[in-house]
Motif scaffolding. Structure first.
Motif, mmCIF file in Angstrom:
data_model
loop_
_atom_site.group_PDB
_atom_site.id
_atom_site.type_symbol
_atom_site.label_atom_id
_atom_site.label_comp_id
_atom_site.label_asym_id
_atom_site.label_seq_id
_atom_site.Cartn_x
_atom_site.Cartn_y
_atom_site.Cartn_z
ATOM 1 N N GLU A 150 0.813 -1.220 0.000
ATOM 2 C CA GLU A 150 0.000 0.000 0.000
ATOM 3 C C GLU A 150 0.846 1.269 0.000
ATOM 4 N N CYS A 295 1.954 6.509 -2.188
ATOM 5 C CA CYS A 295 0.612 6.621 -1.620
ATOM 6 C C CYS A 295 0.447 8.040 -1.081
ATOM 7 N N THR A 320 -5.330 2.677 -2.447
ATOM 8 C CA THR A 320 -4.401 1.764 -1.737
ATOM 9 C C THR A 320 -4.270 0.401 -2.401
ATOM 10 N N ARG A 349 -3.137 5.258 -4.490
ATOM 11 C CA ARG A 349 -1.806 4.672 -4.720
ATOM 12 C C ARG A 349 -1.472 4.712 -6.205
#
Ligand code: PLP
Length: 379
Positions: A150, A295, A320, A349
């Motif tokens: 992530e 991210c 994510t 992300r």
């Protein structure tokens, strides 16, 4: 189209598709069959195993084919738990593992195992000190991922390995799904690691195929029992076209990464530099993380809204992780990093690949700029 969701999955290389089709067309035998067609299939499969082993500095006997990362993680964790039941029922992992690891732990807890979840710092890096403190007489497994899917944080596997040198009977498992083809990664640099899990669709291979590295001398109870394929470790007729295609994808991905070692880092720097200068952006990835994952969130704007705004411009990113995005689950990694809920909900992300060009990254930055300005007015 600009595809920047390469941690969710990658596109198969055309040569890999071709290999898959050639094998599917010409090698129809079951590798376990005694006749010529079976023998041919078996030879090809073993050749792929040797190729993968050679590329990664492993021995072919240390590689077991699976259906991918989820199966690999489930197998190593539950296989260790079953194998080592007489010696202890305590496991250590981190608070930022992929659901394939986390849910396996949760299931074992319902069956009587105890699991210690070691926290991470604000950069998503596990505390080695707390991991060491969590070790017990009855600990049978330590499971820590190599690169977080992530936020891209790289875990201190060497330091953990050093501590575990004093605990030789504990299995040290690494979910290495986010490494190959993205960052230089060789298990020989981490000699204490006993098991590692890989998945082909993260490095331009087919989906539904992967492999587990099991260090010589280590024993795992099988989860899939049946016909005894894969040396009695993982029963089920092997997916030969996917295995051969995976070996090809691995060779191509490693070659491409060697040819462009600093390209990803350069692109990572450009995007991070841009994001760091935006007053309405929170950057959740550290500049020291894996270069392919960034991210961040536009404050006050839900991640899914940003994903769709960029999709309208032909740019594909995600909220994510792919597993959580459709179910609209919030990022467990960000919560583990103590990011407040409101900020975590804004997270998106970007995950790059060596295939992404500088022109694509420039276009991404322009589109992000427009999107940030647009949402500034809305906020
Ligand atoms: C870190 C990590 N582990 C495991 C998996 C699961 O792999 P697979 O999709 O092959 O089941 C993923 C996939 O996103 C991942 O990122």
């Amino acid at each position: 189209m600009i595809y920047l969701d390469n941690s969710a999955t990658t596109k198969m290389y055309p040569e890999v598709v071709e290999t898959f089709a050639t094998v599917a067309n010409n090698f129809s035998g079951n590798p376990s069959s005694l006749h010529r067609l079976g023998e041919e299939a078996s030879i090809l499969m073993e050749r792929s195993r040797i190729q993968i082993a050679d590329l990664l500095g492993m021995s072919a006997s240390e590689i077991v084919f699976t259906s991918g990362g989820t199966e690999g993680d489930n197998w190593v964790i539950k296989g260790t738990a079953i194998e080592k039941m007489p010696y202890g029922k305590h496991i250590i992992t981190s608070t930022i593992e992929h659901p394939a690891v986390y849910q396996s732990m949760k299931q074992l807890e319902t069956l009587g195992w105890e699991v210690s979840y070691v926290p991470v710092d604000e950069n998503g890096i596990i505390s080695v000190k707390l991991l060491e403190e969590a070790l017990r007489e009855d600990t049978v497994l330590v499971s820590v991922m190599a690169v977080n899917n992530e936020v891209g944080s790289i875990q201190p596997l060497k330091e953990i390995g050093k501590i575990l040198e004093n605990y030789p009977s504990i299995h040290f498992h690494v979910d290495a799904v986010q490494t190959l083809g993205k960052i230089p990664f060789n298990l020989n640099d981490y000699p204490r690691v006993d098991m590692a899990v890989f998945s082909a669709h993260k490095f331009h291979g087919p989906k539904g195929i992967g492999f587990v590295y099991i260090k010589k001398g280590r024993v795992l109870a099988p989860l899939l029992t049946g016909g005894g394929q894969e040396n009695n470790l993982r029963s089920g007729t092997e997916n030969l076209p996917a295995i051969v295609a995976m070996a090809k994808a691995l060779r191509m991905s490693l070659d491409k990464l060697t040819d462009a070692p600093i390209q990803l880092e350069k692109q990572h720097k450009i995007i991070m530099g841009f994001l760091d200068n935006q007053s309405t952006v929170d950057v959740f990835s550290s500049s020291k993380g894996a270069p392919h994952i960034i991210c961040f969130g536009i404050s006050g704007i839900k991640g899914e809204v940003v994903v769709h705004a960029l999709e309208k411009k032909g740019i594909y990113i995600s909220t994510t992780s792919a597993c959580s995005s459709k179910k609209q689950l919030n990022s467990s990694t960000l919560y583990a990093m103590n990011i407040p809920k409101r900020k975590a909900e804004s997270a998106v992300r970007i995950s790059m690949d060596v295939e992404n060009t500088s022109a694509e990254i420039d276009q991404l930055v322009d589109s992000l700029q427009e999107t940030i300005v647009k949402f500034k007015d809305i906020r």
